[in-house]
Write an enzyme that holds these catalytic residues in place. Sequence first.
Site, PDB file in Angstrom:
ATOM      1  N   TYR A   1     -30.099 -11.108   3.952  1.00  0.00           N
ATOM      2  CA  TYR A   1     -29.868 -12.299   4.595  1.00  0.00           C
ATOM      3  C   TYR A   1     -28.807 -13.023   4.577  1.00  0.00           C
ATOM      4  O   TYR A   1     -28.053 -13.260   5.406  1.00  0.00           O
ATOM      5  CB  TYR A   1     -31.291 -13.232   4.239  1.00  0.00           C
ATOM      6  CG  TYR A   1     -31.428 -14.423   5.041  1.00  0.00           C
ATOM      7  CD1 TYR A   1     -31.560 -14.369   6.599  1.00  0.00           C
ATOM      8  CD2 TYR A   1     -31.358 -15.643   4.493  1.00  0.00           C
ATOM      9  CE1 TYR A   1     -31.697 -15.607   7.059  1.00  0.00           C
ATOM     10  CE2 TYR A   1     -31.197 -16.839   5.237  1.00  0.00           C
ATOM     11  CZ  TYR A   1     -31.647 -17.008   6.663  1.00  0.00           C
ATOM     12  OH  TYR A   1     -31.525 -18.152   7.237  1.00  0.00           O
TER      13      TYR A   1
ATOM     14  N   LYS B   1     -25.794 -14.154   7.753  1.00  0.00           N
ATOM     15  CA  LYS B   1     -25.224 -15.278   8.364  1.00  0.00           C
ATOM     16  C   LYS B   1     -23.535 -15.434   8.118  1.00  0.00           C
ATOM     17  O   LYS B   1     -23.006 -16.017   9.005  1.00  0.00           O
ATOM     18  CB  LYS B   1     -25.802 -16.598   7.526  1.00  0.00           C
ATOM     19  CG  LYS B   1     -27.484 -16.550   7.807  1.00  0.00           C
ATOM     20  CD  LYS B   1     -27.713 -16.678   9.234  1.00  0.00           C
ATOM     21  CE  LYS B   1     -29.234 -16.832   9.656  1.00  0.00           C
ATOM     22  NZ  LYS B   1     -29.303 -16.987  10.883  1.00  0.00           N
TER      23      LYS B   1
HETATM   24  P1  NAP Z   1     -39.101 -18.977  11.440  1.00  0.00           P
HETATM   25  O1  NAP Z   1     -40.221 -19.764  11.392  1.00  0.00           O
HETATM   26  O2  NAP Z   1     -39.434 -17.508  10.406  1.00  0.00           O
HETATM   27  O3  NAP Z   1     -38.976 -18.350  12.737  1.00  0.00           O
HETATM   28  C1  NAP Z   1     -38.029 -17.418  13.338  1.00  0.00           C
HETATM   29  C2  NAP Z   1     -38.341 -17.231  14.513  1.00  0.00           C
HETATM   30  O4  NAP Z   1     -37.378 -15.796  15.042  1.00  0.00           O
HETATM   31  C3  NAP Z   1     -39.438 -16.766  15.273  1.00  0.00           C
HETATM   32  O5  NAP Z   1     -40.020 -17.346  16.517  1.00  0.00           O
HETATM   33  C4  NAP Z   1     -39.762 -15.306  15.222  1.00  0.00           C
HETATM   34  O6  NAP Z   1     -40.620 -14.671  16.229  1.00  0.00           O
HETATM   35  C5  NAP Z   1     -38.244 -15.186  15.842  1.00  0.00           C
HETATM   36  N1  NAP Z   1     -37.896 -13.742  15.651  1.00  0.00           N
HETATM   37  C6  NAP Z   1     -37.499 -13.016  14.675  1.00  0.00           C
HETATM   38  N2  NAP Z   1     -36.942 -11.826  15.269  1.00  0.00           N
HETATM   39  C7  NAP Z   1     -37.041 -11.787  16.473  1.00  0.00           C
HETATM   40  C8  NAP Z   1     -36.881 -10.666  17.345  1.00  0.00           C
HETATM   41  N3  NAP Z   1     -36.544  -9.714  17.084  1.00  0.00           N
HETATM   42  N4  NAP Z   1     -36.562 -11.189  18.613  1.00  0.00           N
HETATM   43  C9  NAP Z   1     -37.132 -12.580  19.214  1.00  0.00           C
HETATM   44  N5  NAP Z   1     -37.491 -13.539  18.107  1.00  0.00           N
HETATM   45  C10 NAP Z   1     -37.585 -12.820  16.925  1.00  0.00           C
HETATM   46  O7  NAP Z   1     -37.880 -19.124  10.791  1.00  0.00           O
HETATM   47  P2  NAP Z   1     -36.909 -20.797  10.885  1.00  0.00           P
HETATM   48  O8  NAP Z   1     -36.681 -21.234   9.517  1.00  0.00           O
HETATM   49  O9  NAP Z   1     -37.555 -21.631  11.958  1.00  0.00           O
HETATM   50  O10 NAP Z   1     -35.583 -20.051  11.167  1.00  0.00           O
HETATM   51  C11 NAP Z   1     -35.045 -20.385  12.492  1.00  0.00           C
HETATM   52  C12 NAP Z   1     -33.479 -20.283  12.187  1.00  0.00           C
HETATM   53  O11 NAP Z   1     -32.893 -21.096  11.300  1.00  0.00           O
HETATM   54  C13 NAP Z   1     -32.963 -18.822  11.734  1.00  0.00           C
HETATM   55  O12 NAP Z   1     -31.644 -18.491  12.215  1.00  0.00           O
HETATM   56  C14 NAP Z   1     -32.838 -19.058  10.401  1.00  0.00           C
HETATM   57  O13 NAP Z   1     -31.814 -18.198   9.731  1.00  0.00           O
HETATM   58  C15 NAP Z   1     -32.170 -20.585  10.171  1.00  0.00           C
HETATM   59  N6  NAP Z   1     -32.315 -21.468   9.002  1.00  0.00           N
HETATM   60  C16 NAP Z   1     -33.546 -21.420   8.607  1.00  0.00           C
HETATM   61  C17 NAP Z   1     -33.586 -22.188   7.335  1.00  0.00           C
HETATM   62  C18 NAP Z   1     -34.974 -22.663   6.641  1.00  0.00           C
HETATM   63  O14 NAP Z   1     -35.026 -23.336   5.692  1.00  0.00           O
HETATM   64  N7  NAP Z   1     -36.146 -22.466   7.205  1.00  0.00           N
HETATM   65  C19 NAP Z   1     -32.304 -22.575   6.597  1.00  0.00           C
HETATM   66  C20 NAP Z   1     -30.986 -22.129   7.227  1.00  0.00           C
HETATM   67  C21 NAP Z   1     -31.018 -21.626   8.513  1.00  0.00           C
HETATM   68  P3  NAP Z   1     -41.897 -13.944  15.647  1.00  0.00           P
HETATM   69  O15 NAP Z   1     -43.049 -15.304  15.701  1.00  0.00           O
HETATM   70  O16 NAP Z   1     -42.416 -13.140  16.648  1.00  0.00           O
HETATM   71  O17 NAP Z   1     -41.782 -13.403  14.335  1.00  0.00           O
END
Ligand code: NAP
Length: 243
Positions: A166, A170
């Site tokens: 992961y 990024k």
């Molecule tokens: P999350 O709750 O796991 O949501 C991820 C989303 O991506 C879900 O809607 C998931 O859909 C979708 N997804 C995954 N694979 C996909 C695919 N092949 N096609 C279409 N949709 C897909 O994660 P989040 O924390 O909200 O993360 C959002 C962004 O922020 C990501 O880019 C993550 O790397 C970044 N980020 C998050 C954090 C954190 O602390 N949470 C920190 C830094 C960066 P499904 O429901 O169908 O799986």
Amino acid sequence: MSERTIALVTGANKGIGYEIAAGLGALGWSIGVGARDEQRRESAVERLRAAGADAFGVPLDVTDDASATAAARLLEDRAGRLDVLVNNAAITGDWPQEPTRIDPGTIRTVVETNVIGVLRVTNAMLPLLRRSASPRIVNMSSSVGSLTRQSETDDVQAIGPLAAGYPPSKSFLNALTVQYARELRGTNILINLGCPGYVATDLNGFRGVRTPEQGAAIAIKLATLPDDGPTGGFFEDAGEVPW
Ligand code: NAP
């Protein structure tokens, strides 16, 4: 052609993506909720509409060429253009991810979604974005992709767990975004990276300390940059993230 600003958010059915959609919807924009699962997508669209947003579903699996092409066709038919693309969808991949233990297939899977997925969707949407007066692309990255922070601190909240899947995905996304910014310089398209901080979502078993709404704020800021705003940058709420 629609008069409203039109945006597409990938992975908008939950977590930070949902809150980005809600935040942009609150601006009076028309929001395409990109999501692969029909039930989760429609439930998010319903909730966003109930909150007053002009939301609509966009079936989208970012790992599938045909799906990205179909999503572009849907937006073409609906609005004839796209103003803002937020590449938010991402996965962490299976664990363990220590470099000495990770299954190489895990790295391929993570890169396919987190990097090639962004490339695929961006290139499918670019013809529509080029028709916008002020196109913006926001790629959701993470401070765990900052090579500088990896060498500066041991704070797991800032640099993530020891992992060869992961976090490097990024770093790769950051490098890709810089190349896009170089190619698109001289056009009106601004493309930037946003880091949401450590947010409580499914991605980390809800261990994050920020709310999804707080995590969405940087994406909303980068989606609404003025025409003389930055491009090719990496930002969190507090300012620039070191590469
Ligand atoms: P999350 O709750 O796991 O949501 C991820 C989303 O991506 C879900 O809607 C998931 O859909 C979708 N997804 C995954 N694979 C996909 C695919 N092949 N096609 C279409 N949709 C897909 O994660 P989040 O924390 O909200 O993360 C959002 C962004 O922020 C990501 O880019 C993550 O790397 C970044 N980020 C998050 C954090 C954190 O602390 N949470 C920190 C830094 C960066 P499904 O429901 O169908 O799986």
